[in-house]
Design a protein around this motif. Structure first.
Motif, PDB file in Angstrom:
ATOM      1  N   UNK A 182      49.707 -86.688  43.980  1.00 50.62           N
ATOM      2  CA  UNK A 182      48.478 -86.765  44.766  1.00 50.62           C
ATOM      3  C   UNK A 182      47.961 -88.190  44.698  1.00 50.62           C
ATOM      4  N   UNK A 183      47.662 -88.779  45.845  1.00 50.00           N
ATOM      5  CA  UNK A 183      47.103 -90.127  45.891  1.00 50.00           C
ATOM      6  C   UNK A 183      45.609 -89.994  46.161  1.00 50.00           C
ATOM      7  N   UNK A 184      44.802 -90.697  45.347  1.00 49.70           N
ATOM      8  CA  UNK A 184      43.347 -90.502  45.354  1.00 49.70           C
ATOM      9  C   UNK A 184      42.661 -91.862  45.295  1.00 49.70           C
ATOM     10  N   UNK A 185      41.605 -92.050  46.081  1.00 48.88           N
ATOM     11  CA  UNK A 185      40.869 -93.298  46.033  1.00 48.88           C
ATOM     12  C   UNK A 185      39.468 -93.136  46.574  1.00 48.88           C
ATOM     13  N   UNK A 186      38.601 -94.069  46.168  1.00 52.06           N
ATOM     14  CA  UNK A 186      37.197 -94.053  46.597  1.00 52.06           C
ATOM     15  C   UNK A 186      36.854 -95.370  47.261  1.00 52.06           C
ATOM     16  N   UNK A 187      36.048 -95.316  48.326  1.00 47.84           N
ATOM     17  CA  UNK A 187      35.603 -96.498  49.053  1.00 47.84           C
ATOM     18  C   UNK A 187      36.826 -97.265  49.563  1.00 47.84           C
ATOM     19  N   UNK A 188      36.983 -98.550  49.191  1.00 44.34           N
ATOM     20  CA  UNK A 188      38.157 -99.288  49.644  1.00 44.34           C
ATOM     21  C   UNK A 188      39.438 -98.630  49.162  1.00 44.34           C
TER      22      UNK A 188
END
Length: 472
Positions: A182-188
Motif C-alpha cells: 500500500x502506498x500512502x502519503x499526505x499533502x505533497x
C-alpha cells in the motif's frame, strides 16, 4: 531501553539494524545513489553494493530545505540531517514476520520541505499491528522539481518511483510481501501517491493506496516552471542544467526564499509542482484515477485552510479580495453565494478559506471518488485542535493516523490531550485497509458516504456539497 542487533541482507549488501520490543528497525538504507556531484539533476542512479555489514541504526541525511517560517514554523516539526546520501528508506518490521502486508509512506511539505525522520512519522505502531512500514526521502525544491533545459522532469517523482521499485524488490528481506504494498502519503506526499497510481509501470506494483489531503493536478511545464524561471532571473543565470548545477543547494534555497516571499495557496509567487511529462506523468492524476482499479482511501480535513492562513490573515481578507480571487480562478458567483448561504455565520475570510480547501483538495478528491468503480473509501477528518484556532486544519490528522499522538513533537499542532480513542480508531482503520482492503466503513458510491472522524466518528453522506459541486 535495551536493543539487540537485527540483521537483513538485501541485493546491495548486509544491514545491521536494531530490535526492540518485538520490532526490528532499519534506518538510512540507500535506495538510490546520492544525487549530487555527477548525479545532480539526473534521474536516480543505482546504489553501489557494499562488502561489510552496513550500519542501519540512524536516519539518513535530509534533502536540502529551509525550515518553515512564521506561524507554520511554530506548528510543524522540522528535522535537518546534514549529508548528501539523501535517497534513503527506513523500515520497521515485526520480529519474525514473513509475507506481511507493507505500507510505503511519502511525507508532505509542498514538495520543498519535510523528511521521513520526523519523530511523529515513527512506524512502530504499524509494525506492532503486523505491518512492515517503509518511509522514504526524495529530492525536494529546486533539486527535485525544477523545470530546466537538459534535465529530466519530475526528479522527485522519479525518486518516489525508484523507492517503490526498491520496496518491491527488497521488502521480502524484511518479512514483507512485495505483492501487498500500500502506498500512502499526505499533502505533497499524497500528490506523489496519486502520480504513482496514475502510471502503468508504478501502478502495477501497488496493491492499495491512501491519499490524504493530496493535490491531484499536474501543470504544463510552462506553468510548473515559473518558479524555476523566476529563481534563474533572480540569480542572473540560465534555467538549464549546467547553470543550476554550478550553484550550491544553499544558493538555490536562498533564491527560493526571496522569490516566494508573500506567497499563499491561492496567490503570490508560484511554487514547485508536478508537471506533465510523457515519461513520468503523461496525464494529470485527476483525469486518470477515476478509471484505476486499485482500492483507495482518499479524503481531506474539514478546515485545511487554517494551517495556510493565520487567524489575523483570515480577518484581513475582504469582500474585494474574495471577488478578485473568484474572478482570477473563474469561480462562479453562484458558488460563493452558496458557500455563504450554507455557512451564514462565517466571516469573509472563512468563506475564502473554505473555497480554497474545496477548490484545491476536496472537490478533486470527491470527483475522483465519484468516477471510480473500484473500492473507494472517502473520509473527512473533523476533530478540532485546541491550538491557535486550527480546528481540523491541514496535517492535524497525521498523529491520529500514525498512532503517535503521545509523541511530544505533535503537541504544538494538537495540544497536550488529544482523544486516544480517535487515534486508536483512525490508526485501526488505516491498518485494516492496508491488511485486507476494508477500513470499516462503506464505499463512497452514489450516496457519497464518507467517514467523519471526530470525537464521535460516524459514516454520513458527504457534507457541504452544494458549493463544492459548483466549483470549476
Amino acid at each position: 531501553m535495551d536493543t539487540t542487533p537485527a540483521l537483513a541482507t538485501i541485493s546491495t549488501g548486509r544491514l545491521q539494524g536494531e530490535g526492540r520490543d518485538g520490532i526490528r528497525r532499519f534506518l538510512g538504507i540507500p535506495y538510490a545513489a546520492a544525487p549530487f556531484g555527477p548525479n545532480r539533476f539526473r534521474e536516480p542512479q543505482p546504489v553501489a553494493p557494499w562488502d561489510d555489514v552496513r550500519a542501519a541504526t540512524a536516519f539518513g541525511p535530509t534533502a536540502p530545505q529551509l525550515p518553515y517560517g512564521g506561524a507554520i514554523g511554530e506548528l510543524l516539526g522540522h528535522v535537518i540531517i546534514e549529508g548528501e546520501d539523501i535517497l534513503t528508506a527506513n523500515v520497521w518490521t515485526p520480529e519474525h514476520s514473513s509475507g506481511a502486508p507493507v505500507v510505503l509512506w511519502m511525507h508532505g511539505g509542498a514538495l520543498e520541505r519535510g523528511a521521513a525522520a520526523l519523530p511523529g512519522y515513527d512506524g512502530a505502531a504499524f509494525a506492532r499491528d503486523g505491518i512492515v512500514f517503509v518511509s522514504v526521502n526524495y529530492r525536494l525544491g529546486a533539486e527535485g522539481f525544477s523545470v530546466l533545459d537538459g534535465v529530466p522532469r519530475n526528479l522527485g517523482l522519479r525518486d518516489a518511483a525508484a523507492a517503490l521499485q526498491w520496496t518491491h524488490r527488497e521488502i521480502s528481506a524484511f518479512g514483507g510481501d512485495p505483492e501487498r504494498i500500500t502506498v500512502m502519503g499526505e499533502s505533497a506526499g499524497g500528490a506523489l501517491v496519486a502520480a504513482l497510481l496514475s502510471r502503468d509501470d508504478t501502478r502495477a506494483l501497488i496493491s492499495r493506496a491512501i491519499i490524504q489531503s493530496g493535490p491531484l493536478d499536474a501543470q504544463t511545464p510552462e506553468k510548473g516552471g515559473r518558479v524555476t524561471a523566476q529563481i534563474a532571473k533572480l540569480l542572473g543565470t540560465a534555467p538549464d542544467r549546467d547553470a543550476f548545477a554550478a550553484l550550491s543547494p544553499e544558493t538555490l534555497l536562498d533564491a527560493r526564499s526571496r522569490q516566494s516571499a508573500g506567497a499563499s495557496p491561492l496567490g503570490g509567487a508560484p511554487g514547485y509542482q508536478l508537471v506533465l511529462d510523457e515519461e513520468t506523468l503523461p496525464c494529470s492524476p485527476r483525469e486518470v484515477l477515476g478509471g484505476v482499479n486499485t482500492p483507495l482511501i482518499i479524503g481531506t480535513n474539514t478546515d485545511e485552510y487554517r494551517l495556510w492562513f493565520t487567524p489575523d490573515a483570515l480577518d484581513r481578507i475582504s469582500t474585494l479580495k474574495l471577488l478578485v480571487a473568484r474572478l482570477a480562478l473563474r469561480i462562479p458567483g453562484r458558488a460563493v453565494r452558496t458557500f455563504r448561504a450554507d455557512e451564514p455565520e462565517a466571516t469573509t475570510g472563512e468563506i475564502f478559506g473554505r473555497i480554497a480547501t474545496d477548490l484545491l483538495l476536496r472537490a478533486p478528491a470527491s470527483r475522483v471518488a465519484a468516477a471510480r468503480t473500484a473500492p473507494t473509501h472517502v473520509y473527512e477528518f473533523g476533530w478540532h485542535s485546541p491550538v491557535r484556532e486550527l480546528r481540523a486544519a491541514h496535517a492535524v490528522e497525521l498523529p491520529f493516523m500514525f498512532g503517535t499522538t503521545e509523541d511530544p513533537s505533535w503537541t504544538s499542532l494538537i495540544g497536550g490531550a488529544p482523544p486516544a480513542s480517535l487515534a486508536a480508531e483512525m490508526h485501526g482503520a488505516w491498518t485494516a485497509f492496508i491488511r485486507d482492503g476494508d477500513p470499516g466503513w462503506a464505499a463512497y458510491g452514489s450516496e457519497r458516504l464518507t467517514r467523519l472522524f471526530d470525537e464521535e466518528s460516524r459514516t454520513v453522506p458527504q457534507r457541504r456539497t452544494r458549493g463544492m459541486d459548483l466549483l470549476p
